[in-house]
Design a protein around this motif. Structure first.
Motif, mmCIF file in Angstrom:
data_model
loop_
_atom_site.group_PDB
_atom_site.id
_atom_site.type_symbol
_atom_site.label_atom_id
_atom_site.label_comp_id
_atom_site.label_asym_id
_atom_site.label_seq_id
_atom_site.Cartn_x
_atom_site.Cartn_y
_atom_site.Cartn_z
ATOM 1 N N GLN A 1 0.816 -1.214 0.000
ATOM 2 C CA GLN A 1 0.000 0.000 0.000
ATOM 3 C C GLN A 1 0.854 1.271 0.000
ATOM 4 O OE1 GLN A 1 -3.084 -0.085 3.061
ATOM 5 N NE2 GLN A 1 -3.074 -2.329 3.095
ATOM 6 N N GLY A 2 2.169 1.118 -0.096
ATOM 7 C CA GLY A 2 3.049 2.286 -0.129
ATOM 8 C C GLY A 2 3.454 2.809 1.230
ATOM 9 N N LEU A 3 3.083 2.105 2.310
ATOM 10 C CA LEU A 3 3.425 2.597 3.642
ATOM 11 C C LEU A 3 4.925 2.578 3.892
ATOM 12 C CD1 LEU A 3 0.681 1.064 5.964
ATOM 13 C CD2 LEU A 3 1.036 3.481 5.433
ATOM 14 N N GLY A 4 5.605 1.552 3.384
ATOM 15 C CA GLY A 4 7.048 1.479 3.558
ATOM 16 C C GLY A 4 7.744 2.665 2.930
ATOM 17 N N ARG A 5 7.316 3.040 1.743
ATOM 18 C CA ARG A 5 7.917 4.188 1.055
ATOM 19 C C ARG A 5 7.649 5.489 1.818
ATOM 20 N NH1 ARG A 5 9.688 4.510 -4.150
ATOM 21 N NH2 ARG A 5 8.739 2.469 -4.559
ATOM 22 N N VAL A 6 6.423 5.644 2.334
ATOM 23 C CA VAL A 6 6.097 6.852 3.093
ATOM 24 C C VAL A 6 6.937 6.923 4.370
ATOM 25 C CG1 VAL A 6 4.281 8.059 4.355
ATOM 26 C CG2 VAL A 6 3.783 7.038 2.141
ATOM 27 N N LEU A 7 7.068 5.800 5.067
ATOM 28 C CA LEU A 7 7.889 5.770 6.280
ATOM 29 C C LEU A 7 9.327 6.131 5.967
ATOM 30 C CD1 LEU A 7 6.579 2.572 8.114
ATOM 31 C CD2 LEU A 7 6.905 4.806 9.200
ATOM 32 N N TRP A 8 9.863 5.532 4.914
ATOM 33 C CA TRP A 8 11.265 5.788 4.561
ATOM 34 C C TRP A 8 11.467 7.258 4.190
ATOM 35 C CZ3 TRP A 8 14.285 7.308 0.426
ATOM 36 C CH2 TRP A 8 15.653 7.063 0.556
ATOM 37 N N ARG A 9 10.560 7.806 3.406
ATOM 38 C CA ARG A 9 10.695 9.210 3.024
ATOM 39 C C ARG A 9 10.542 10.134 4.235
ATOM 40 N NH1 ARG A 9 7.477 9.534 -2.835
ATOM 41 N NH2 ARG A 9 9.097 8.426 -4.037
ATOM 42 N N ALA A 10 9.692 9.771 5.171
ATOM 43 C CA ALA A 10 9.561 10.558 6.397
ATOM 44 C C ALA A 10 10.862 10.525 7.188
ATOM 45 C CB ALA A 10 8.403 10.023 7.242
ATOM 46 N N ALA A 11 11.522 9.370 7.206
ATOM 47 C CA ALA A 11 12.800 9.259 7.902
ATOM 48 C C ALA A 11 13.868 10.108 7.211
ATOM 49 C CB ALA A 11 13.238 7.794 7.962
ATOM 50 N N MET A 12 13.875 10.110 5.892
ATOM 51 C CA MET A 12 14.853 10.918 5.174
ATOM 52 C C MET A 12 14.584 12.408 5.386
ATOM 53 S SD MET A 12 16.837 8.623 3.992
ATOM 54 C CE MET A 12 16.330 7.663 5.460
ATOM 55 N N HIS A 13 13.315 12.788 5.448
ATOM 56 C CA HIS A 13 12.963 14.181 5.748
ATOM 57 C C HIS A 13 13.461 14.561 7.143
ATOM 58 C CE1 HIS A 13 10.638 17.882 6.070
ATOM 59 N NE2 HIS A 13 10.107 17.416 7.190
ATOM 60 N N TRP A 14 13.276 13.678 8.089
ATOM 61 C CA TRP A 14 13.740 13.925 9.463
ATOM 62 C C TRP A 14 15.259 14.095 9.469
ATOM 63 C CZ3 TRP A 14 17.099 12.582 13.176
ATOM 64 C CH2 TRP A 14 16.802 12.909 14.501
ATOM 65 N N GLY A 15 15.965 13.198 8.787
ATOM 66 C CA GLY A 15 17.421 13.272 8.786
ATOM 67 C C GLY A 15 17.937 14.553 8.177
ATOM 68 N N GLN A 16 17.400 14.919 7.029
ATOM 69 C CA GLN A 16 17.842 16.155 6.382
ATOM 70 C C GLN A 16 17.487 17.365 7.234
ATOM 71 O OE1 GLN A 16 15.959 17.615 2.578
ATOM 72 N NE2 GLN A 16 17.987 17.125 1.736
ATOM 73 N N SER A 17 16.315 17.352 7.841
ATOM 74 C CA SER A 17 15.882 18.475 8.676
ATOM 75 C C SER A 17 16.724 18.628 9.935
ATOM 76 C CB SER A 17 14.409 18.298 9.077
ATOM 77 O OG SER A 17 13.574 18.229 7.943
ATOM 78 N N HIS A 18 17.368 17.550 10.360
ATOM 79 C CA HIS A 18 18.176 17.583 11.573
ATOM 80 C C HIS A 18 19.672 17.608 11.274
ATOM 81 C CE1 HIS A 18 14.299 16.532 13.339
ATOM 82 N NE2 HIS A 18 14.781 16.901 14.501
ATOM 83 N N GLY A 19 20.031 18.025 10.059
ATOM 84 C CA GLY A 19 21.420 18.317 9.752
ATOM 85 C C GLY A 19 22.275 17.183 9.251
ATOM 86 N N ALA A 20 21.687 16.021 8.973
ATOM 87 C CA ALA A 20 22.488 14.918 8.454
ATOM 88 C C ALA A 20 22.961 15.233 7.037
ATOM 89 C CB ALA A 20 21.691 13.616 8.462
ATOM 90 N N VAL A 21 24.186 14.833 6.738
ATOM 91 C CA VAL A 21 24.741 15.008 5.400
ATOM 92 C C VAL A 21 24.506 13.761 4.555
ATOM 93 C CG1 VAL A 21 26.904 15.353 4.109
ATOM 94 C CG2 VAL A 21 26.453 16.680 6.182
#
Length: 289
Positions: free
Chosen positions: A237-257
């Protein structure tokens, strides 16, 4: 200095370092390998940038420095882990056809010496490998493009209503094989960063975490690896992709390179990362000696 970089660098087909795992190519230096030898003779052989420091007060796996084989065309680096009945791994770097056989012989010999139950050969393979096996090392570079918030039914576990939060325990138990039960114990003890969860009809059905950014060996902020799982009955249902993209958004928003991930070749996470455009840095194939 023990290692000669002009010997070691040409045979590093994938950026995998004994006891540390995958590292960013920009951090792949002779000092990194030297550090693993120095750590092996300490009482608590953790390096300050070791990702495993999150989970334990002492490191289980150490390099057997006295048994390293370091020659112009190949390098064998053995490690010993005492967990369970013990495991000897020999990291096999080199292009020679017999290097894996040599590594296997060394692993069996050292397993007997250290009374270890298992002997393994760890073989790094380059990204150009035609028929990859084992795990793929993948790089997510946060400097190349924005990672927008995907929206959807994803938020930190602690932001869900209490009734929804209570469903994390059963979810974690169901996905224990993916590490979620262990993660749940860390969450309950307050020993890890936020965990993002997806909920459907007031029930948590997927999660990724913990979300933590830490400096690597040269001080560059990296998003640490996470546990990641979705219940089988809601997959597709695409939940895995949404979770992963949310994690990448969190990482970028918190300064990860960047983030480094290891995914089983051909598995769901591997296909997802490939579809999301991550860069393959090579493969790691582990076999019994």
């Amino acid at each position: 200095m023990f290692f000669r970089w002009d010997w070691l660098r040409p045979v590093l087909t994938a950026p995998i370092v004994p006891t540390l795992g995958p590292v960013h190519p920009h951090a792949l230096t002779v000092d990194l390998f030297e550090d693993t030898l120095r750590a092996a003779v300490t009482d608590r052989p953790f390096l300050h940038y070791d990702k495993d420091r999150r989970w334990s007060g002492e490191k289980d796996e150490t390099v057997l420095g006295g048994d390293v084989v370091h020659e112009p065309d190949h390098t064998l680096i053995p490690t010993l882990a005492r967990r369970g009945r013990g495991t000897v791994k020999v990291f096999s770097y080199g292009h020679r056809g017999d290097v894996v056989d040599q590594a296997g012989e060394l692993a069996v010999k050292l397993a007997a010496v250290h009374d270890a139950m298992k002997a393994r050969v760890v073989r790094p393979l380059g990204p150009e490998t035609g028929f990859p096996r084992g795990t793929r090392i993948q790089l997510k570079d946060f400097t190349t493009c924005p990672c927008p918030d995907p929206g959807g039914p994803v938020r930190p576990v602690t932001d869900w209503p209490a009734a929804v939060q209570e469903t994390f325990g059963p979810f974690a138990t169901a996905m224990a094989a993916d590490g979620l039960a262990f993660l749940h114990t860390q969450m309950q003890a307050g020993r890890c960063g936020p965990v993002l969860a997806a909920a459907i009809e007031d029930r948590i059905v997927g999660a990724i975490g913990p979300m933590e950014v830490r400096p690597d060996a040269i001080g560059c902020p990296q998003l640490m690896p996470q546990y990641f799982a979705v219940l089988p009955e809601v997959r597709g249902q695409g939940l895995g992709r949404v979770l992963w993209r949310a994690a990448m958004h969190w990482g970028q928003s918190h300064g990860a390179v960047y983030q480094l991930l290891q995914t089983e070749v051909g598995g769901p996470s591997d296909r997802l990362c490939q579809a999301e455009g991550l860069t393959s840095l090579g493969f790691v194939h582990t076999t019994p000696a």
